[in-house]
Design a protein around this motif. Sequence first.
Motif, PDB file in Angstrom:
ATOM      1  N   ASN A 138     -26.240  30.387 -45.932  1.00 44.10           N
ATOM      2  CA  ASN A 138     -26.720  30.282 -44.429  1.00 44.10           C
ATOM      3  C   ASN A 138     -27.306  29.274 -43.050  1.00 44.10           C
ATOM      4  O   ASN A 138     -27.378  28.510 -42.953  1.00 44.10           O
ATOM      5  CB  ASN A 138     -28.754  29.989 -44.689  1.00 44.10           C
ATOM      6  N   SER A 139     -25.912  29.348 -42.699  1.00 51.18           N
ATOM      7  CA  SER A 139     -24.913  28.597 -41.545  1.00 51.18           C
ATOM      8  C   SER A 139     -25.190  28.565 -40.324  1.00 51.18           C
ATOM      9  O   SER A 139     -24.712  29.454 -39.159  1.00 51.18           O
ATOM     10  CB  SER A 139     -23.655  28.843 -42.153  1.00 51.18           C
ATOM     11  N   TYR A 140     -26.906  28.963 -39.926  1.00 46.27           N
ATOM     12  CA  TYR A 140     -27.210  29.641 -38.451  1.00 46.27           C
ATOM     13  C   TYR A 140     -27.234  27.674 -38.007  1.00 46.27           C
ATOM     14  O   TYR A 140     -26.819  28.292 -36.477  1.00 46.27           O
ATOM     15  CB  TYR A 140     -28.657  29.407 -38.856  1.00 46.27           C
ATOM     16  N   ALA A 141     -26.719  26.998 -38.018  1.00 43.89           N
ATOM     17  CA  ALA A 141     -26.867  25.416 -37.390  1.00 43.89           C
ATOM     18  C   ALA A 141     -25.223  25.481 -36.600  1.00 43.89           C
ATOM     19  O   ALA A 141     -25.676  25.143 -35.754  1.00 43.89           O
ATOM     20  CB  ALA A 141     -26.863  24.892 -38.253  1.00 43.89           C
ATOM     21  N   VAL A 142     -24.483  26.391 -37.258  1.00 44.44           N
ATOM     22  CA  VAL A 142     -23.125  26.384 -36.611  1.00 44.44           C
ATOM     23  C   VAL A 142     -23.001  27.468 -35.727  1.00 44.44           C
ATOM     24  O   VAL A 142     -22.510  27.722 -35.260  1.00 44.44           O
ATOM     25  CB  VAL A 142     -21.979  25.514 -37.855  1.00 44.44           C
ATOM     26  N   HIS A 143     -24.214  28.342 -36.009  1.00 39.72           N
ATOM     27  CA  HIS A 143     -24.363  29.611 -35.433  1.00 39.72           C
ATOM     28  C   HIS A 143     -24.626  29.666 -34.253  1.00 39.72           C
ATOM     29  O   HIS A 143     -24.739  30.791 -33.296  1.00 39.72           O
ATOM     30  CB  HIS A 143     -24.862  30.950 -36.136  1.00 39.72           C
ATOM     31  N   GLN A 144     -25.889  28.832 -33.687  1.00 40.37           N
ATOM     32  CA  GLN A 144     -26.639  28.356 -32.509  1.00 40.37           C
ATOM     33  C   GLN A 144     -25.770  28.638 -30.808  1.00 40.37           C
ATOM     34  O   GLN A 144     -25.069  28.201 -31.385  1.00 40.37           O
ATOM     35  CB  GLN A 144     -27.624  27.202 -32.627  1.00 40.37           C
TER      36      GLN A 144
END
Length: 446
Positions: free
Chosen positions: A308-314
């Motif tokens: 759930n690596s959303y932080a690096v995807h923003q």
Amino acid sequence: MRSFAILLLTLAMLPAQAKVSPEQADRLGQDLTPLGGERAGNAAGTIPAWDGGLDKPIAGYQPGMHHPDPYAADAVQYVVNRDNLDQYQKLLTPGLQRLLERQPSYHLRVMPSRRSAAAPQRIYAATRFNAENAELISGGNGVQGVAAGVPFPLPQSGQEAIWNHVLRYRGEQIHLVTNQAAVLANGSYNLLKLDRDIYFVYGREGMTPQGLDNTLFYYKYRVVAPAKVAGSALVVQETLDQVLAIRKAWRFNRGERRVRRLPMLAFDTPQPDTNGMATADQVDTYNGAPDRYEWTMLGKQEMLVPYNSYAVHQKGIPYADILQRKHVNPELLRYELHRVWVVEAQLRTGFSHPYAQRRFYLDEDSWQILAVDLYDKRGELVGLQESHPISYYDAPMFGSTLETIYDFAGDRYFADGLDNNEPMYNFQATLSPRDFTPQALRREGN
């Protein structure tokens, strides 16, 4: 040539892998998830039960957005670093332990475990069909009797597990623009921007085993930047059984203004523009035929893995904020406790590869490889490969948004998938096999 012919004959004589019984297959969707993971959580309550994952867009999402983080409110449960490594050692891959030991500024932000992986219902139905019909052929270097779904949701061998990764659902077609960078020991790097198209054949709606024609997918990229190499392009036609027919690849070189057939783009062939840190079979963490390795299933284990690596995807994060010296910015990464299948690959006698041994950690819910320990021919641990995945809930599919390869000896790393300042993936792109020919490649380069 004679030895290759003997290999083909030997592989053809090996028995096909047995299919599972209807009674075993009936566990899918019951005590097992539709793709073969354990539906229940763990006894300690630190891994929850799977409840269907993120199978639809979250509130506030609009097509074309970088996917908002559905778990942004989660608090860090604990941090793992070099100082408390011994306390969490059994939950860490050897490669991740080595990275923490070598880099005091690296740490793991461990968040609550969220089993977000999901796929379309038709993929679940196809997986149920495959469970009773899938067979390994050519000594495990091909699969027959399958289409669309995971081929071996109840794996009986390491080869079956790795095929689950290779054939997992990734949408039907994708257009994406991403950047990659080889970050040297002094922290310097150059971004390479690639405009990419992928047309999947195996996972298409309505696909049958008879309709595959030994084609897995088509892939194409065009270099957008930097200017000195912009216009160069590559196209790949990927086969399902690469012993029967190897993948075909062509490259357009801007300087030569011509298309050339590549004699080999597989196994240990170095990936262009990676400073020697990535081989061809490390794209998508692992791809291609498994015939150079002996595969051993080591079982299932609870591990701390990227998830759930959303932080690096923003959207809008400067790439310089992600690509720190020695490692990716750990404050933008998320680790969770999950059950993973552990598969070991040992290089067969007579074959060459920089990695004589690899240990793969595959997510039980999606079959995405999350981490790989890399060993050289002396048995030394020389690198770590990781996939940092999210649920692309508009598809829905679960896959990496960022992939990294750490070279311990060189104190450097390679990162691919940087998309924060590019348009988001388009899973509805208008593509066809005609877009992936040498003629199309020439048009792409012009």
